[in-house]
Write a protein that holds these residues in place. Sequence first.
Motif, PDB file in Angstrom:
ATOM      1  N   SER A  35     110.710 -65.588 -88.940  1.00 60.67           N
ATOM      2  CA  SER A  35     110.080 -65.559 -90.265  1.00 60.67           C
ATOM      3  C   SER A  35     109.235 -66.799 -90.512  1.00 60.67           C
ATOM      4  CB  SER A  35     111.154 -65.438 -91.349  1.00 60.67           C
ATOM      5  OG  SER A  35     111.883 -64.238 -91.213  1.00 60.67           O
ATOM      6  N   TYR A  36     109.682 -67.943 -90.024  1.00 63.68           N
ATOM      7  CA  TYR A  36     108.983 -69.204 -90.278  1.00 63.68           C
ATOM      8  C   TYR A  36     108.462 -69.812 -88.980  1.00 63.68           C
ATOM      9  CZ  TYR A  36     111.727 -68.491 -94.496  1.00 63.68           C
ATOM     10  OH  TYR A  36     112.301 -67.943 -95.609  1.00 63.68           O
ATOM     11  N   ARG A  37     107.960 -68.941 -88.095  1.00 62.01           N
ATOM     12  CA  ARG A  37     107.515 -69.414 -86.783  1.00 62.01           C
ATOM     13  C   ARG A  37     106.319 -70.351 -86.873  1.00 62.01           C
ATOM     14  NH1 ARG A  37     106.596 -64.041 -87.259  1.00 62.01           N
ATOM     15  NH2 ARG A  37     104.437 -63.303 -87.308  1.00 62.01           N
ATOM     16  N   HIS A  38     105.543 -70.284 -87.977  1.00 61.86           N
ATOM     17  CA  HIS A  38     104.404 -71.186 -88.115  1.00 61.86           C
ATOM     18  C   HIS A  38     104.868 -72.612 -88.430  1.00 61.86           C
ATOM     19  CE1 HIS A  38     101.545 -67.985 -87.780  1.00 61.86           C
ATOM     20  NE2 HIS A  38     102.071 -67.329 -88.795  1.00 61.86           N
ATOM     21  N   LEU A  39     106.081 -72.749 -88.947  1.00 60.19           N
ATOM     22  CA  LEU A  39     106.624 -74.079 -89.221  1.00 60.19           C
ATOM     23  C   LEU A  39     107.331 -74.650 -88.004  1.00 60.19           C
ATOM     24  CD1 LEU A  39     108.120 -73.542 -92.788  1.00 60.19           C
ATOM     25  CD2 LEU A  39     105.857 -74.402 -92.175  1.00 60.19           C
ATOM     26  N   PHE A  40     107.796 -73.767 -87.118  1.00 61.26           N
ATOM     27  CA  PHE A  40     108.481 -74.208 -85.898  1.00 61.26           C
ATOM     28  C   PHE A  40     107.746 -73.597 -84.715  1.00 61.26           C
ATOM     29  CE2 PHE A  40     111.658 -73.540 -89.267  1.00 61.26           C
ATOM     30  CZ  PHE A  40     112.106 -74.829 -89.436  1.00 61.26           C
ATOM     31  N   GLN A  41     106.824 -74.340 -84.177  1.00 67.39           N
ATOM     32  CA  GLN A  41     105.948 -73.815 -83.132  1.00 67.39           C
ATOM     33  C   GLN A  41     106.686 -73.562 -81.815  1.00 67.39           C
ATOM     34  OE1 GLN A  41     102.873 -72.947 -83.739  1.00 67.39           O
ATOM     35  NE2 GLN A  41     102.827 -73.724 -85.830  1.00 67.39           N
ATOM     36  N   GLU A  42     107.744 -74.316 -81.542  1.00 66.84           N
ATOM     37  CA  GLU A  42     108.438 -74.203 -80.268  1.00 66.84           C
ATOM     38  C   GLU A  42     109.268 -72.922 -80.231  1.00 66.84           C
ATOM     39  OE1 GLU A  42     108.382 -76.772 -82.156  1.00 66.84           O
ATOM     40  OE2 GLU A  42     107.393 -78.355 -81.020  1.00 66.84           O
ATOM     41  N   PHE A 101     122.037 -80.363 -82.031  1.00 66.54           N
ATOM     42  CA  PHE A 101     120.890 -81.151 -81.581  1.00 66.54           C
ATOM     43  C   PHE A 101     119.626 -80.779 -82.343  1.00 66.54           C
ATOM     44  CE2 PHE A 101     117.187 -81.566 -78.748  1.00 66.54           C
ATOM     45  CZ  PHE A 101     117.216 -82.935 -78.519  1.00 66.54           C
ATOM     46  N   TYR A 102     119.425 -79.476 -82.559  1.00 68.27           N
ATOM     47  CA  TYR A 102     118.209 -79.007 -83.208  1.00 68.27           C
ATOM     48  C   TYR A 102     118.179 -79.272 -84.706  1.00 68.27           C
ATOM     49  CZ  TYR A 102     116.961 -76.391 -78.977  1.00 68.27           C
ATOM     50  OH  TYR A 102     116.620 -76.037 -77.703  1.00 68.27           O
ATOM     51  N   THR A 103     119.336 -79.275 -85.362  1.00 72.80           N
ATOM     52  CA  THR A 103     119.367 -79.341 -86.823  1.00 72.80           C
ATOM     53  C   THR A 103     118.661 -80.582 -87.358  1.00 72.80           C
ATOM     54  OG1 THR A 103     121.422 -78.071 -86.921  1.00 72.80           O
ATOM     55  CG2 THR A 103     120.849 -79.381 -88.855  1.00 72.80           C
ATOM     56  N   GLY A 104     119.018 -81.743 -86.823  1.00 69.96           N
ATOM     57  CA  GLY A 104     118.388 -82.981 -87.288  1.00 69.96           C
ATOM     58  C   GLY A 104     116.911 -83.030 -86.948  1.00 69.96           C
ATOM     59  N   TRP A 105     116.558 -82.571 -85.754  1.00 71.98           N
ATOM     60  CA  TRP A 105     115.161 -82.608 -85.343  1.00 71.98           C
ATOM     61  C   TRP A 105     114.311 -81.665 -86.184  1.00 71.98           C
ATOM     62  CZ3 TRP A 105     111.910 -78.867 -83.195  1.00 71.98           C
ATOM     63  CH2 TRP A 105     110.702 -79.350 -82.690  1.00 71.98           C
ATOM     64  N   MET A 106     114.837 -80.476 -86.475  1.00 67.41           N
ATOM     65  CA  MET A 106     114.063 -79.485 -87.225  1.00 67.41           C
ATOM     66  C   MET A 106     113.883 -79.894 -88.683  1.00 67.41           C
ATOM     67  SD  MET A 106     115.215 -75.781 -85.746  1.00 67.41           S
ATOM     68  CE  MET A 106     116.941 -76.097 -86.040  1.00 67.41           C
ATOM     69  N   ALA A 107     114.853 -80.625 -89.235  1.00 69.43           N
ATOM     70  CA  ALA A 107     114.722 -81.057 -90.625  1.00 69.43           C
ATOM     71  C   ALA A 107     113.496 -81.953 -90.801  1.00 69.43           C
ATOM     72  CB  ALA A 107     115.991 -81.787 -91.067  1.00 69.43           C
ATOM     73  N   SER A 108     113.314 -82.901 -89.887  1.00 67.24           N
ATOM     74  CA  SER A 108     112.156 -83.778 -89.978  1.00 67.24           C
ATOM     75  C   SER A 108     110.869 -83.048 -89.610  1.00 67.24           C
ATOM     76  CB  SER A 108     112.349 -84.996 -89.066  1.00 67.24           C
ATOM     77  OG  SER A 108     112.513 -84.589 -87.713  1.00 67.24           O
ATOM     78  N   GLU A 109     110.957 -82.106 -88.654  1.00 62.99           N
ATOM     79  CA  GLU A 109     109.781 -81.363 -88.224  1.00 62.99           C
ATOM     80  C   GLU A 109     109.254 -80.466 -89.339  1.00 62.99           C
ATOM     81  OE1 GLU A 109     106.816 -79.909 -85.535  1.00 62.99           O
ATOM     82  OE2 GLU A 109     108.066 -81.707 -85.623  1.00 62.99           O
ATOM     83  N   GLN A 110     110.154 -79.762 -90.017  1.00 57.56           N
ATOM     84  CA  GLN A 110     109.699 -78.855 -91.069  1.00 57.56           C
ATOM     85  C   GLN A 110     109.155 -79.631 -92.266  1.00 57.56           C
ATOM     86  OE1 GLN A 110     113.142 -76.575 -92.136  1.00 57.56           O
ATOM     87  NE2 GLN A 110     113.936 -78.096 -93.549  1.00 57.56           N
ATOM     88  N   LYS A 111     109.678 -80.821 -92.520  1.00 51.26           N
ATOM     89  CA  LYS A 111     109.153 -81.650 -93.607  1.00 51.26           C
ATOM     90  C   LYS A 111     107.721 -82.071 -93.315  1.00 51.26           C
ATOM     91  CE  LYS A 111     110.174 -85.795 -96.313  1.00 51.26           C
ATOM     92  NZ  LYS A 111     111.121 -86.922 -96.510  1.00 51.26           N
TER      93      LYS A 111
END
Length: 237
Positions: A35-42, A101-111
Amino acid sequence: KPFARSLLLLLGFIFLGTAAALAFGGVLVIMMFDSYRHLFQESFLSLPGWLAVAAALILLPTGVLAISIAVKSSRYQQGALMYLLLVLLCLEMSSAILVQFYTGWMASEQKRTMAYLSYQYNGTYSQGSGSRAVDVVQRKLQCCGAQNYVDWLKATAASWRLPAENCCKKYSRCRSDLGHLEQLFQEGCLKKLEDWLHFVMTYLFWCCTMLSILELLAGVSNGVLMRYQPLHDLRFL
């Protein structure tokens, strides 16, 4: 021995029941990134979800096998159960570790990504992927802007009108006008997205962790029963 047999029987039924819960968590993760693939490119970020779905599918025959062994022990079935439990532990622990591992990284990435897309929104309903991503997030989460609706004032094309009608509540004449704030979603998208991400990832993490503990108990119970089975040869391995 009777306690180990009863415990294995109970765990077999638990495995059958919790397979749906684990699959649900995996599907939630996969759908969230779709659903939010544009926010998470990987694309690999949905890997924990796929591992959980695979584990849920293997959990079904594992539960049936555990029940069968508890009713009537078989050396071949006991060996197969040990292998399935080992595979499940690998899948679930891998999924749990990736989630952490992903949770912390994705929080900063989506911001970072959400702030960038909000700033670059051109206000003309462009068909570009960035503009569509902002529209999708605002529509699905019923929010406005990254932090709140004020973020649109900082956008280059926002002026004094919001560039996305998805900021509007269900008002028939809502025109995204900052002069009528009661018609707009005033909560920012970033917090809602972070809360949803935290819920989904925490749910999957605890599903995998609790099931891993139960599978260790099943392995111990199966090992106890194997001690009472005559060992003719090692072909069951």
